[in-house]
Design an enzyme around this catalytic site. Structure first.
Site, short mmCIF file in Angstrom:
data_model
loop_
_atom_site.label_atom_id
_atom_site.label_comp_id
_atom_site.label_asym_id
_atom_site.label_seq_id
_atom_site.Cartn_x
_atom_site.Cartn_y
_atom_site.Cartn_z
CB THR A 174 -0.91 0.05 1.25
OG1 THR A 174 -0.07 -0.03 2.42
CG2 THR A 174 -1.93 -1.06 1.26
NE ARG A 228 3.14 7.53 -3.49
CZ ARG A 228 2.18 7.67 -2.58
NH1 ARG A 228 1.53 6.61 -2.12
NH2 ARG A 228 1.85 8.86 -2.15
CG ASP A 243 -4.31 0.94 -2.52
OD1 ASP A 243 -5.38 0.78 -3.15
OD2 ASP A 243 -3.96 2.03 -2.02
CD GLU A 250 -1.01 4.11 -8.36
OE1 GLU A 250 -1.99 4.68 -7.96
OE2 GLU A 250 -0.09 3.71 -7.64
CG HIS A 306 -3.04 5.14 -4.88
ND1 HIS A 306 -1.82 5.53 -5.34
CD2 HIS A 306 -3.06 5.51 -3.58
CE1 HIS A 306 -1.13 6.12 -4.38
NE2 HIS A 306 -1.87 6.11 -3.29
CB ALA A 348 -5.08 2.14 0.86
P1 NAD Z 1 6.07 7.62 7.70
O1 NAD Z 1 6.95 8.71 7.20
O2 NAD Z 1 5.35 7.80 9.01
O3 NAD Z 1 6.93 6.26 7.81
C1 NAD Z 1 7.84 5.84 6.84
C2 NAD Z 1 8.85 4.93 7.54
O4 NAD Z 1 9.69 4.34 6.54
C3 NAD Z 1 9.77 5.68 8.52
O5 NAD Z 1 9.81 5.04 9.76
C4 NAD Z 1 11.14 5.64 7.83
O6 NAD Z 1 12.22 5.60 8.74
C5 NAD Z 1 11.02 4.35 7.04
N1 NAD Z 1 11.95 4.26 5.92
C6 NAD Z 1 12.31 5.22 5.04
N2 NAD Z 1 13.18 4.72 4.14
C7 NAD Z 1 13.36 3.41 4.45
C8 NAD Z 1 14.13 2.37 3.88
N3 NAD Z 1 14.93 2.60 2.82
N4 NAD Z 1 14.07 1.15 4.45
C9 NAD Z 1 13.30 0.94 5.56
N5 NAD Z 1 12.56 1.89 6.15
C10 NAD Z 1 12.57 3.11 5.59
O7 NAD Z 1 5.04 7.32 6.53
P2 NAD Z 1 3.58 6.66 6.65
O8 NAD Z 1 2.58 7.72 6.97
O9 NAD Z 1 3.67 5.46 7.51
O10 NAD Z 1 3.33 6.25 5.12
C11 NAD Z 1 4.14 5.26 4.50
C12 NAD Z 1 3.93 5.34 3.00
O11 NAD Z 1 2.61 4.92 2.69
C13 NAD Z 1 3.99 6.77 2.42
O12 NAD Z 1 5.32 7.16 2.14
C14 NAD Z 1 3.16 6.68 1.18
O13 NAD Z 1 3.99 6.35 0.09
C15 NAD Z 1 2.21 5.52 1.47
N6 NAD Z 1 0.82 5.93 1.58
C16 NAD Z 1 -0.09 5.29 0.81
C17 NAD Z 1 -1.44 5.60 0.89
C18 NAD Z 1 -2.46 4.87 0.04
O14 NAD Z 1 -3.59 5.35 -0.08
N7 NAD Z 1 -2.11 3.74 -0.55
C19 NAD Z 1 -1.86 6.61 1.77
C20 NAD Z 1 -0.91 7.25 2.57
C21 NAD Z 1 0.44 6.90 2.46
#
Ligand code: NAD
Length: 335
Positions: free
Chosen positions: A229, A231, A255, A260, A300, A302
């Site tokens: 979910t 990217r 998702d 995309e 997309h 979620a």
């Molecule tokens: P967040 O910033 O709270 O958490 C991201 C985590 O990933 C952090 O703890 C960071 O340290 C870790 N990270 C970064 N690079 C890394 C790597 N190379 N290896 C391991 N860990 C790594 O973000 P979030 O709010 O939890 O969201 C996560 C992702 O979900 C977003 O970046 C976005 O792409 C995606 N998202 C998708 C939807 C959807 O509708 N599908 C909605 C919101 C967010």
């Protein structure tokens, strides 16, 4: 205050009524641009989405402007340097879909583990047979969470409710979280080797593009389930197709898929201007993954619950209200 709200569709406007007793509010479905800024030149507050132009050229014409309340998490459409110089506060919506996306992870996972799509398709056809519908339990299985940020942690909370064991990997681990949420940090290769289900929660960047590729799939257990979910491009799609065809990956719930169009943030997907520019259905329909029975793909969506979308509007109204009361919140610049 004169509050001008841009890029709103009619259903979004009701929430702003909470401000109407004390302030003068105008709405338009158009973005704020250099061409129309003169119509709004006496605005004290503007609320915008990401298609509005808040460059120096536009900001210069808004002489009374005190607050930009963007209805998005990102704010790179606002010239924050100009706002700092002029003492214009910029507020954003830091989060709106954390639990929503984590719940979608389990919507995908349970749909796969209980073969929900095939089962309901079958009963709709009047066929109530059980053959070929055997699924698997989540209880006692190991879930590998990649990225223990907001969504990753919320997913862990739900997984613990299913009595799953959870291992996690993060580039910046916070050990204090292990006991609080009931999981164990392991290195990436260990996560790949131990997990029955792997769920991705990292941002897309130069380090995470293709994070799951051919080599990583080889290190996984046979019959692993992949949930994405985050990217699409975090998974090398060709490697995933190969791993699915070999049976290394038993099933995938996605998702997001690599083809995309670039999505800066999720609320963009609901916006009329995005829908006019991109035909998600065609992009998805072309995709070979969509035709595989052990893969389920959502478009997309979620983040897309009525509560999550309402949170964007509620937070924006709170941001404006708090600013007017002299105690601004969610300030990202010029505070
Ligand atoms: P967040 O910033 O709270 O958490 C991201 C985590 O990933 C952090 O703890 C960071 O340290 C870790 N990270 C970064 N690079 C890394 C790597 N190379 N290896 C391991 N860990 C790594 O973000 P979030 O709010 O939890 O969201 C996560 C992702 O979900 C977003 O970046 C976005 O792409 C995606 N998202 C998708 C939807 C959807 O509708 N599908 C909605 C919101 C967010």
């Amino acid at each position: 205050m004169k509050i001008c709200v841009f890029e709103t569709e009619s259903w979004e406007r009701e929430t702003f009524e909470a401000l109407a007793d004390e302030h003068e509010i105008t709405h338009t479905d158009k973005p704020l641009t250099a061409d129309n800024v003169d119509e709004y030149k006496d605005a004290d507050v503007v609320s915008v989405f990401i298609y509005s132009d808040l460059s120096a050229k536009v900001l210069d014409k808004l002489e009374n402007l005190k607050l930009v309340a963007t209805r998005s998490t990102g704010f790179d459409h606002v010239d924050t340097q100009v706002c700092e110089e002029r003492g214009i506060t910029v507020s954003n919506v830091p989060t709106y879909g954390t639990n929503t996306v984590a719940e979608h992870v389990f919507a995908l996972l349970l749909a796969l583990s209980h073969r929900m799509i095939e089962a309901t398709d079958r009963t709709r056809r009047g066929d109530f047979s059980q053959q070929g519908l055997r699924g698997f339990d989540l209880r006692g299985k190991t879930l590998g969470i990649v990225g223990t940020g907001d969504i990753g942690l919320c997913t862990i909370e739900i997984a613990r409710g299913f009595n799953m064991n959870v291992v996690a990997y993060d580039v910046a681990p916070d050990e204090a979280l292990e006991e609080k949420f009931g999981f164990e940090y392991v290195d990436f290769d260990e996560l790949l080797a131990q997990s029955d289900v792997i769920s991705l929660h990292v941002p897309l960047n130069e380090h995470t593009r293709g994070l799951l590729g051919e080599e990583e799939f080889e290190k996984m257990k046979d019959g692993v389930v992949i949930i994405n979910t985050a990217r699409g491009a975090v998974i090398d799609v060709q490697a995933l197709l190969f791993a699915l065809s070999e049976g290394k990956v038993a099933a995938a719930g996605l998702d997001v898929i690599p083809e995309e169009p670039t999505v800066r943030e999720e609320a963009q997907l609901l916006h009329r201007m995005f829908r006019e520019k991109h035909d998600l259905e065609t992009i998805l329909a072309d995709h070979v993954l969509l035709r595989m029975r052990n893969v389920i793909i959502t478009p997309h969506s979620a983040f897309n619950t009525k509560e999550a979308i309402q949170r964007i509007l509620d937070t924006t109204v709170e941001n404006i209200d708090a600013f007017c009361a002299g105690e601004p919140v969610n300030v990202v610049a010029g505070g």
